[in-house]
Design a protein around this motif. Structure first.
Motif, PDB file in Angstrom:
ATOM      1  N   LEU A 181       3.693  19.327 -15.684  1.00  0.00           N
ATOM      2  CA  LEU A 181       3.547  19.468 -17.127  1.00  0.00           C
ATOM      3  C   LEU A 181       2.407  20.400 -17.510  1.00  0.00           C
ATOM      4  O   LEU A 181       2.462  21.066 -18.547  1.00  0.00           O
ATOM      5  N   CYS A 182       1.350  20.429 -16.740  1.00  0.00           N
ATOM      6  CA  CYS A 182       0.158  21.187 -17.090  1.00  0.00           C
ATOM      7  C   CYS A 182       0.099  22.576 -16.473  1.00  0.00           C
ATOM      8  O   CYS A 182      -0.799  23.354 -16.780  1.00  0.00           O
ATOM      9  N   TRP A 183       0.977  22.914 -15.591  1.00  0.00           N
ATOM     10  CA  TRP A 183       0.917  24.207 -14.903  1.00  0.00           C
ATOM     11  C   TRP A 183       1.351  25.308 -15.855  1.00  0.00           C
ATOM     12  O   TRP A 183       2.439  25.266 -16.426  1.00  0.00           O
ATOM     13  N   ASP A 184       0.427  26.342 -16.106  1.00  0.00           N
ATOM     14  CA  ASP A 184       0.734  27.454 -16.992  1.00  0.00           C
ATOM     15  C   ASP A 184       1.689  28.410 -16.296  1.00  0.00           C
ATOM     16  O   ASP A 184       1.549  28.692 -15.104  1.00  0.00           O
ATOM     17  N   GLU A 185       2.605  28.946 -17.100  1.00  0.00           N
ATOM     18  CA  GLU A 185       3.562  29.910 -16.538  1.00  0.00           C
ATOM     19  C   GLU A 185       2.872  31.255 -16.368  1.00  0.00           C
ATOM     20  O   GLU A 185       2.376  31.845 -17.325  1.00  0.00           O
ATOM     21  N   LYS A 186       2.738  31.734 -15.210  1.00  0.00           N
ATOM     22  CA  LYS A 186       2.049  32.988 -14.888  1.00  0.00           C
ATOM     23  C   LYS A 186       3.046  34.135 -14.814  1.00  0.00           C
ATOM     24  O   LYS A 186       4.207  33.934 -14.419  1.00  0.00           O
ATOM     25  N   GLU A 187       2.543  35.344 -15.215  1.00  0.00           N
ATOM     26  CA  GLU A 187       3.383  36.527 -15.082  1.00  0.00           C
ATOM     27  C   GLU A 187       3.487  36.901 -13.612  1.00  0.00           C
ATOM     28  O   GLU A 187       2.469  36.977 -12.917  1.00  0.00           O
ATOM     29  N   PRO A 188       4.643  37.122 -13.143  1.00  0.00           N
ATOM     30  CA  PRO A 188       4.779  37.433 -11.708  1.00  0.00           C
ATOM     31  C   PRO A 188       4.091  38.744 -11.365  1.00  0.00           C
ATOM     32  O   PRO A 188       4.053  39.671 -12.168  1.00  0.00           O
TER      33      PRO A 188
ATOM     34  N   MET B 258       2.403  14.644  -9.166  1.00  0.00           N
ATOM     35  CA  MET B 258       3.361  15.743  -9.249  1.00  0.00           C
ATOM     36  C   MET B 258       3.856  15.932 -10.672  1.00  0.00           C
ATOM     37  O   MET B 258       4.055  17.063 -11.141  1.00  0.00           O
ATOM     38  N   LEU B 259       4.032  14.842 -11.418  1.00  0.00           N
ATOM     39  CA  LEU B 259       4.484  14.945 -12.801  1.00  0.00           C
ATOM     40  C   LEU B 259       3.429  15.624 -13.677  1.00  0.00           C
ATOM     41  O   LEU B 259       3.743  16.483 -14.512  1.00  0.00           O
ATOM     42  N   ILE B 260       2.160  15.241 -13.467  1.00  0.00           N
ATOM     43  CA  ILE B 260       1.075  15.848 -14.251  1.00  0.00           C
ATOM     44  C   ILE B 260       0.971  17.334 -13.951  1.00  0.00           C
ATOM     45  O   ILE B 260       0.824  18.165 -14.855  1.00  0.00           O
TER      46      ILE B 260
ATOM     47  N   VAL C 272       0.840  -1.210   0.000  1.00  0.00           N
ATOM     48  CA  VAL C 272       0.000   0.000   0.000  1.00  0.00           C
ATOM     49  C   VAL C 272       0.869   1.251   0.000  1.00  0.00           C
ATOM     50  O   VAL C 272       0.591   2.227  -0.719  1.00  0.00           O
ATOM     51  N   ALA C 273       1.938   1.265   0.789  1.00  0.00           N
ATOM     52  CA  ALA C 273       2.824   2.430   0.831  1.00  0.00           C
ATOM     53  C   ALA C 273       3.479   2.674  -0.526  1.00  0.00           C
ATOM     54  O   ALA C 273       3.599   3.827  -0.975  1.00  0.00           O
ATOM     55  N   LEU C 274       3.880   1.614  -1.200  1.00  0.00           N
ATOM     56  CA  LEU C 274       4.480   1.763  -2.521  1.00  0.00           C
ATOM     57  C   LEU C 274       3.473   2.302  -3.526  1.00  0.00           C
ATOM     58  O   LEU C 274       3.796   3.158  -4.358  1.00  0.00           O
ATOM     59  N   PHE C 275       2.212   1.848  -3.441  1.00  0.00           N
ATOM     60  CA  PHE C 275       1.174   2.336  -4.345  1.00  0.00           C
ATOM     61  C   PHE C 275       0.915   3.834  -4.126  1.00  0.00           C
ATOM     62  O   PHE C 275       0.816   4.613  -5.085  1.00  0.00           O
ATOM     63  N   LEU C 276       0.812   4.259  -2.867  1.00  0.00           N
ATOM     64  CA  LEU C 276       0.576   5.676  -2.580  1.00  0.00           C
ATOM     65  C   LEU C 276       1.737   6.540  -3.058  1.00  0.00           C
ATOM     66  O   LEU C 276       1.535   7.647  -3.579  1.00  0.00           O
ATOM     67  N   LEU C 277       2.948   6.059  -2.897  1.00  0.00           N
ATOM     68  CA  LEU C 277       4.105   6.810  -3.363  1.00  0.00           C
ATOM     69  C   LEU C 277       4.086   6.955  -4.880  1.00  0.00           C
ATOM     70  O   LEU C 277       4.388   8.024  -5.425  1.00  0.00           O
ATOM     71  N   LEU C 278       3.696   5.911  -5.580  1.00  0.00           N
ATOM     72  CA  LEU C 278       3.615   5.965  -7.036  1.00  0.00           C
ATOM     73  C   LEU C 278       2.549   6.957  -7.490  1.00  0.00           C
ATOM     74  O   LEU C 278       2.760   7.736  -8.427  1.00  0.00           O
ATOM     75  N   VAL C 279       1.381   6.952  -6.823  1.00  0.00           N
ATOM     76  CA  VAL C 279       0.316   7.900  -7.161  1.00  0.00           C
ATOM     77  C   VAL C 279       0.784   9.332  -6.943  1.00  0.00           C
ATOM     78  O   VAL C 279       0.519  10.234  -7.756  1.00  0.00           O
ATOM     79  N   LEU C 280       1.506   9.584  -5.840  1.00  0.00           N
ATOM     80  CA  LEU C 280       1.996  10.922  -5.550  1.00  0.00           C
ATOM     81  C   LEU C 280       2.983  11.394  -6.615  1.00  0.00           C
ATOM     82  O   LEU C 280       2.927  12.542  -7.077  1.00  0.00           O
TER      83      LEU C 280
END
Length: 286
Positions: free
Chosen positions: A228-235, A223-225, A211-219
């Motif tokens: 990749l999908c986070w838009d770069e915002k103007e500061p 984080m990878l998704i 179970v711990a290995l599965f949760l780590l994989l999901v996390l």
């Protein structure tokens, strides 16, 4: 003369040649908490400390009398008892063939040490268990009296002997030990490694780790998704700190307005700097 012959025959018949003394001790498995006290082919015994005294009816003394151990299969105790008066006792059943060849006697003798190393200096150390003797410590050895391994899963008995090295006569001996059963080796293919064959603790630990290995994989995937999908915002432009482009040095003797050259461009571009200040500083000369 006939009377002397009858007496000698009586002694040989009822006492026997080279009759040894039997002491009130017997080898036992060490009581100390050693790992592997009994395995499939070895045993850890207590040493014969304080078992024997100094012999008085032999040419050897405490410095050269020897102590030997006899390991024998339970079915061959009587065989050794019948052979022990033979002057060739050390070679009657050599180790390499003691248990393997057809017609083997199923016992062997191995040297433990000298009598002087096992005498009891005081009653306080009797059976102290401070030392031990491992039967089978030399593995599958090839000499006649080596300390070789025992037959896998057999039931074995042991006894200690005091032997005169000059004539190979047994001077003293212990009683036979109780039956000691060795463990039996199992075929690896016969070991049940399925889930029912495992302990409950192993099942719980395996489930928790899974179970711990599965949760780590999901996390990690989440984080990878997001990366990749986070838009770069103007500061966000933050307001600068309070800046004073112009001020009067009124605390000097000759005050004069002072313009900070670092903010001259702000005065031209920002309307707040074009508004005249309502505050008028008083001239010290007035």
């Amino acid at each position: 003369m006939r009377t002397s012959y009858i007496i000698a025959a009586f002694l040989i018949t009822f006492i026997g040649p080279g009759q040894s003394e039997t002491v009130e001790h017997a080898p036992t498995v060490t009581p100390l908490n050693y790992v592997g006290k009994i395995t499939t082919d070895t045993v850890i015994l207590t040493t014969p400390r304080c078992y024997f005294g100094i012999p008085t009816n032999s040419s050897c003394n405490q410095t050269d009398c020897e102590i030997w151990l006899v390991p024998a299969l339970n079915s061959s105790i009587s065989t050794f008892d019948a052979d022990q008066t033979d002057p060739d006792i050390l070679s009657l059943s050599p180790y390499p063939t003691a248990f393997t060849a057809n017609g083997s006697k199923n016992y062997f003798l191995t040297k433990v040490g000298l009598l002087k190393d096992f005498l009891c200096p005081s009653a306080t150390v009797r059976n102290s268990g401070s030392t031990y003797f491992r039967v089978g410590s030399e593995g599958s050895c090839t000499t006649a009296n080596c300390n070789g391994v025992l037959p896998d899963g057999s039931t074995v008995n042991f006894k200690y002997l005091v032997l005169d090295p000059a004539n190979k006569a047994i001077l003293s001996e212990t009683k036979w030990s109780d039956d000691i059963s060795l463990y039996t080796s199992q075929n690896l293919d016969a070991i049940d490694d399925s889930l029912p064959g495992r302990s409950a603790a192993m099942v719980v630990i395996t489930a928790i780790l899974s179970v711990a290995l599965f949760l780590l994989l999901v996390l990690l995937v989440t984080m990878l998704i997001l990366a990749l999908c986070w838009d770069e915002k103007e500061p966000i432009q933050a307001l600068g700190s309070l800046r004073i482009p112009q001020y009067d040095t009124h605390h000097f003797k000759d005050p004069a307005p002072h313009v900070n050259p670092a903010y001259e461009h702000d005065q031209r571009g920002h309307p707040i700097f074009n508004v005249p200040s309502p505050i008028k500083l008083q001239d010290f000369d007035e």
